[in-house]
Design a protein around this motif. Structure first.
Motif, PDB file in Angstrom:
ATOM      1  N   ILE A  69       0.851  -1.205   0.000  1.00 32.63           N
ATOM      2  CA  ILE A  69       0.000   0.000   0.000  1.00 32.63           C
ATOM      3  C   ILE A  69       0.883   1.251   0.000  1.00 32.63           C
ATOM      4  O   ILE A  69       0.675   2.192  -0.763  1.00 32.63           O
ATOM      5  N   LEU A  70       1.890   1.230   0.862  1.00 29.80           N
ATOM      6  CA  LEU A  70       2.776   2.395   0.970  1.00 29.80           C
ATOM      7  C   LEU A  70       3.551   2.634  -0.313  1.00 29.80           C
ATOM      8  O   LEU A  70       3.696   3.763  -0.771  1.00 29.80           O
ATOM      9  N   GLN A  71       4.041   1.515  -0.881  1.00 36.38           N
ATOM     10  CA  GLN A  71       4.790   1.630  -2.137  1.00 36.38           C
ATOM     11  C   GLN A  71       3.948   2.343  -3.174  1.00 36.38           C
ATOM     12  O   GLN A  71       4.403   3.285  -3.812  1.00 36.38           O
ATOM     13  N   SER A  72       2.685   1.909  -3.319  1.00 31.75           N
ATOM     14  CA  SER A  72       1.902   2.537  -4.385  1.00 31.75           C
ATOM     15  C   SER A  72       1.534   3.962  -4.020  1.00 31.75           C
ATOM     16  O   SER A  72       1.480   4.827  -4.888  1.00 31.75           O
ATOM     17  N   ALA A  73       1.345   4.265  -2.740  1.00 30.46           N
ATOM     18  CA  ALA A  73       1.017   5.646  -2.354  1.00 30.46           C
ATOM     19  C   ALA A  73       2.204   6.578  -2.614  1.00 30.46           C
ATOM     20  O   ALA A  73       2.032   7.716  -3.048  1.00 30.46           O
ATOM     21  N   ILE A  74       3.396   6.096  -2.369  1.00 29.24           N
ATOM     22  CA  ILE A  74       4.574   6.963  -2.525  1.00 29.24           C
ATOM     23  C   ILE A  74       5.014   7.075  -3.978  1.00 29.24           C
ATOM     24  O   ILE A  74       5.362   8.158  -4.441  1.00 29.24           O
ATOM     25  N   THR A  75       4.978   5.963  -4.702  1.00 30.13           N
ATOM     26  CA  THR A  75       5.492   6.045  -6.065  1.00 30.13           C
ATOM     27  C   THR A  75       4.548   6.806  -6.991  1.00 30.13           C
ATOM     28  O   THR A  75       4.951   7.252  -8.047  1.00 30.13           O
ATOM     29  N   LYS A  76       3.284   6.978  -6.528  1.00 26.21           N
ATOM     30  CA  LYS A  76       2.336   7.754  -7.326  1.00 26.21           C
ATOM     31  C   LYS A  76       2.622   9.249  -7.174  1.00 26.21           C
ATOM     32  O   LYS A  76       1.873  10.078  -7.642  1.00 26.21           O
ATOM     33  N   LYS A  77       3.691   9.575  -6.454  1.00 24.95           N
ATOM     34  CA  LYS A  77       3.881  10.979  -6.071  1.00 24.95           C
ATOM     35  C   LYS A  77       3.921  11.905  -7.285  1.00 24.95           C
ATOM     36  O   LYS A  77       4.618  11.661  -8.260  1.00 24.95           O
ATOM     37  N   ALA A  78       3.091  12.912  -7.194  1.00 15.56           N
ATOM     38  CA  ALA A  78       3.108  13.911  -8.262  1.00 15.56           C
ATOM     39  C   ALA A  78       3.947  15.057  -7.718  1.00 15.56           C
ATOM     40  O   ALA A  78       5.120  14.867  -7.418  1.00 15.56           O
ATOM     41  N   ASP A  79       3.348  16.202  -7.595  1.00 14.85           N
ATOM     42  CA  ASP A  79       4.064  17.345  -7.070  1.00 14.85           C
ATOM     43  C   ASP A  79       3.824  17.486  -5.589  1.00 14.85           C
ATOM     44  O   ASP A  79       3.033  18.309  -5.165  1.00 14.85           O
ATOM     45  N   VAL A  80       4.485  16.665  -4.793  1.00 12.92           N
ATOM     46  CA  VAL A  80       4.230  16.788  -3.361  1.00 12.92           C
ATOM     47  C   VAL A  80       5.447  17.363  -2.658  1.00 12.92           C
ATOM     48  O   VAL A  80       6.586  17.095  -3.021  1.00 12.92           O
TER      49      VAL A  80
END
Ligand code: AP5
Length: 191
Positions: A68-79
């Protein structure tokens, strides 16, 4: 980036304070509890696996949380950073988070730990049960969530203390007063 972990027992105010912190510092709030509840609601494969575990107040297996964390972080756009709420909850998750952050050339800057006594969190969660009816907010499950916190999650405090990243905050009092104590603590760690 500015990366924060918010830590504390069930009902200590992690979600409440995270929303405010995310807004103030313009960072992304990642709540693993909210992600899991949404998966349960949508009856996904992950949700089906997590439902009974969450209703008992036990921890969902580390490998599922790390995905879950992997997908939340790798989806990072402009954060500009993240506030992690409800993750990590075990040493295995903490080490995986360090690795994940490293993979994006980053690291955790600070860990805020909300200190709230058991009787206060039980009162808060029983009150929330009357309003929201969250399945895990009943006396028996709350007691188990507290036990799981003490046995499996609280040892992480030593992990972050060793890294000189731990800031303890008294989590009793008004939401505003607690937020006003958290902000200057966080600002000390801004790059
Ligand atoms: P999760 O959703 O993370 O639940 P939790 O840790 O038990 O925390 P809560 O959401 O109940 O409380 P909170 O500390 O966020 O406080 P809040 O602001 O909501 O996890 C649920 C389950 O998912 C876990 O048991 C596990 O099964 C699974 N899970 C999640 N992450 C996992 C992981 N990493 N690994 C494995 N399994 C995982 O406030 C609580 C109440 O108090 C609210 O009603 C609020 O309005 C009120 N309140 C807030 N601040 C105050 C205040 N200062 N004074 C009075 N009331 C207040």
């Amino acid at each position: 980036m500015f990366n924060i972990i918010i830590f504390g027992p069930p009902g200590s105010g992690k979600g409440t304070q995270s929303s405010r912190i995310a807004e103030k510092f313009n960072i992304k709030h990642i709540s693993t509890g909210d992600i899991l509840r949404s998966e349960v609601k949508q009856e996904t494969e992950l949700g089906k696996k997590a439902k009974a575990i969450m209703e008992k107040g036990e921890l969902v297996p580390d490998n599922l949380l790390i995905k879950i964390l992997q997908s939340a972080i790798t989806k990072k756009a402009d954060v500009a950073g993240y506030i992690f709420d409800g993750f990590p909850r075990t040493i295995v998750q903490a080490e995986a988070l360090d690795d994940l952050m490293k993979s994006i050339n980053d690291s955790i800057d600070v860990v805020v730990s909300l200190d709230v006594p058991d009787n206060e969190v039980v009162d808060r969660l029983l009150k929330r049960a009357e309003i929201e009816g969250r399945k895990d907010d009943n006396r028996e499950t709350i007691q188990n969530r507290l036990k799981v916190y003490k046995e499996q999650t609280a040892p992480l405090l030593a992990y972050y203390l060793k890294q000189n990243k731990l800031e303890g905050i008294n989590g009793v009092g008004s939401v505003d007063k607690i937020f006003d104590e958290i902000v200057p603590c966080l600002e000390k760690y801004m790059n």
